[in-house]
Design an enzyme around this catalytic site. Structure first.
Site, PDB file in Angstrom:
ATOM      1  N   SER A 175      14.081  -6.083  -0.791  1.00 24.04           N
ATOM      2  CA  SER A 175      13.710  -6.093  -2.215  1.00 24.04           C
ATOM      3  C   SER A 175      13.707  -7.510  -2.777  1.00 24.04           C
ATOM      4  O   SER A 175      14.226  -8.439  -2.156  1.00 24.04           O
ATOM      5  CB  SER A 175      14.709  -5.255  -3.009  1.00 24.04           C
ATOM      6  OG  SER A 175      15.948  -5.946  -3.061  1.00 24.04           O
ATOM      7  N   LYS A 176      13.152  -7.617  -3.977  1.00 20.40           N
ATOM      8  CA  LYS A 176      13.117  -8.911  -4.656  1.00 20.40           C
ATOM      9  C   LYS A 176      14.537  -9.420  -4.846  1.00 20.40           C
ATOM     10  O   LYS A 176      14.808 -10.609  -4.737  1.00 20.40           O
ATOM     11  CB  LYS A 176      12.408  -8.758  -6.002  1.00 20.40           C
ATOM     12  CG  LYS A 176      12.430 -10.043  -6.822  1.00 20.40           C
ATOM     13  CD  LYS A 176      11.627  -9.913  -8.095  1.00 20.40           C
ATOM     14  CE  LYS A 176      11.590 -11.210  -8.875  1.00 20.40           C
ATOM     15  NZ  LYS A 176      12.891 -11.630  -9.379  1.00 20.40           N
TER      16      LYS A 176
END
Ligand code: GLU
Length: 511
Positions: free
Chosen positions: A265-266
């Site tokens: 994920s970011k």
């Protein structure tokens, strides 16, 4: 492969394209090229609530940066245009109605409040609410209402949706090119919405199947998160009577966090300092920004090479692949079922490999803007030469300034540690002697300078280390840099003498 290979990358413009999405596009592209097929770009923008301005442009630019070419689709056109689903909205209602007529779908008029009540009732009983065979006839739907009532409600402008009528207790058998044979009992599935009157738009499921059919897609290669939708998609093909021409499916493994468990994920990127998006992104709504591989100094070839190997392997030890080599060796058989763990160090390693293989000319073009930003005006030849000398120690073009600045800017400050170590005793006087030796050399090439200075040191019986380190202090200002004669040859005689004169005149020897 019997029918012509036609694959599509079908992103939704809901934000910046994650690197997992780029990998999906890449595998589609490689597969298309490998089989002499077509790569189609379809923008799936039927979820108006999640539409993000700028996201489509971002997708196009990302694909372009990566060298993923589109044969048909948004930005290119083609025989099935338009390729943006919001521009195809008239197409879908007809198909949704066709399913209602064939009893594969039905109108539902329930309101959010009614659904909420049912959801709460289920929760109170410790159950999870599912919109399926058990409830569809208890709600206001075309299955529970009379034909006249349905027509009346539609005519008076009540909002409705068309839902798929998921059969009860049937087994759907599916084949996935990566996962093999998969079976699912339909009783575990719900009645998905296919079309909404509120915005006169289809949902993903309907639009996706209709478009894949109309666009004659032969293979659907997409992320694993769509595997749970596969039974519905199979049944939609059946319901439409398109089973014979339905595409083959391949669901790609997830990209996992560097630590293993869970989807990359970011947040992982922010925490560990690596990008998860191809390009820099600024959210138009919140102003929030995200790093991009491009802006962080990665070469597109390195990024693509790294991505290709996240989930696919060539079956050999080879790690460095050009796009053409990837095309020549890619096959879905070698895509793994298991998630692929992303390793940020490996991404850097790939970039370094590409860096080391760049020619001086290529490096010059990339390095010149950085030189200019640092106030250095120099020829491409010298920019490339300096970069070429130091590239083995760099992973990114941006590393080059620190590694080569002394080639372009004479030192006026001297590293303290090196000064203490070498700017003392007889060294300053010997540097003055060496200055004269250098001044006497006509052929200042690396080899000749090395030969003449070497002979002088030997003849004088000076310590090589002391002399060379003192010279390094004078020319570089610190204890870093490549071989000393790389530096002298690069700077040339005049500049070497000027720098030596400067240090002799300005740096006080250590007592
Ligand atoms: N629009 C879907 C997405 O954003 C496409 C899924 C598919 O390829 O079927 O991922």
């Amino acid at each position: 492969m019997s029918k012509q290979v036609r694959v599509r990358f079908a992103p939704s413009p809901t934000g910046p394209l994650h690197m997992g999405g780029v990998r999906t596009a890449l595998y589609n592209f490689l597969f298309a090229r490998r089989h002499g097929g077509k790569m189609i770009l379809r923008i799936e923008d039927t979820d108006s609530q999640r539409f993000v301005p700028g996201a489509e442009e971002y997708i196009l630019e990302s694909l372009k940066w990566c060298g993923i070419e589109i044969d048909e689709g948004v930005g290119v056109g083609g025989p099935h245009a338009p390729y943006r689903q919001s521009e195809r909205r008239e197409i879908y209602l007809k198909y949704a109605k066709q399913l209602v007529d064939a009893d594969w779908a039905y109108y539902a008029f329930d309101t959010a409040a009614e659904l909420d009540t049912l959801r709460k009732e289920a929760e109170a009983k410790g159950e999870t609410f599912a919109y399926n065979y058990a409830v569809r006839e208890k709600l206001p739907t075309s299955l529970s209402l009379s034909k006249e009532e349905v027509e009346e409600r539609i005519a008076r402008g009540d909002q409705w949706v068309i839902r798929f009528k998921m059969p009860e207790n049937e087994v759907v058998e599916m084949d996935d090119l990566i996962r093999g044979h998969v079976k699912v009992n339909t009783s575990t599935l719900d009645d998905k919405v296919l079309y909404k009157s509120a915005d006169a738009l289809p949902t993903y499921h309907l639009a996706n199947i209709v478009d894949d059919h109309l666009m004659e897609i032969s293979h659907v290669i997409r992320g694993e998160e769509w595997l749970p939708s596969l039974p519905l998609h199979y049944l939609l093909y059946k319901a439409f009577g398109w089973e014979d021409t339905k595409p083959q499916f391949a669901h790609l493994p997830l990209l996992l966090k560097p630590t293993g468990g869970g989807k990359l994920s970011k947040r992982d990127g922010d925490k560990m300092g690596f990008p998860v998006f191809p390009l820099f992104w600024k959210s138009p709504a919140t102003g929030e920004t995200a790093h991009g591989y491009r802006e962080d100094g990665y070469f597109p070839e390195a990024f693509v090479n790294m991505l290709a190997l996240l989930g696919w392997n060539p079956g050999t030890e080879q790690e460095i692949f050009s796009m053409q080599e990837l095309i020549d060796s890619f096959s879905l058989d070698r895509v793994s079922k298991a998630g692929a763990r992303f390793q940020p160090d490996k991404a850097k390693w790939f970039n370094a490999q590409y860096m080391h293989h760049k020619s001086d000319e290529e490096l010059a073009a990339l390095f010149q803007p950085i030189l200019k930003a640092n106030g250095v005006e120099t020829s491409d030849e010298l920019a490339g030469k300096a970069a070429g000398i130091m590239k083995e120690r760099a992973s990114f073009i941006t590393d080059l300034w620190d590694l080569t600045s002394y080639f372009f800017v004479a030192p006026t400050q001297y590293d303290e540690k090196q000064t203490k170590k070498y700017w003392k005793g007889e060294n300053p006087a010997r540097l003055a002697e060496l200055r004269e030796v250098l001044a006497s050399i006509d052929d200042f090439s690396l080899e000749n300078t090395e030969k003449v200075v070497g002979e002088w040191i030997a003849q004088k019986e000076y310590g090589m280390g002391q002399i060379m380190n003192t010279l390094r202090l004078a020319l570089v200002g610190a204890g870093k840099g490549p071989g000393m004669y790389d530096v002298t040859a690069f700077l040339g005689k005049e500049e070497c003498l000027t720098r030596i004169d400067y240090v002799l005149a300005n740096l006080k020897p250590v007592e």
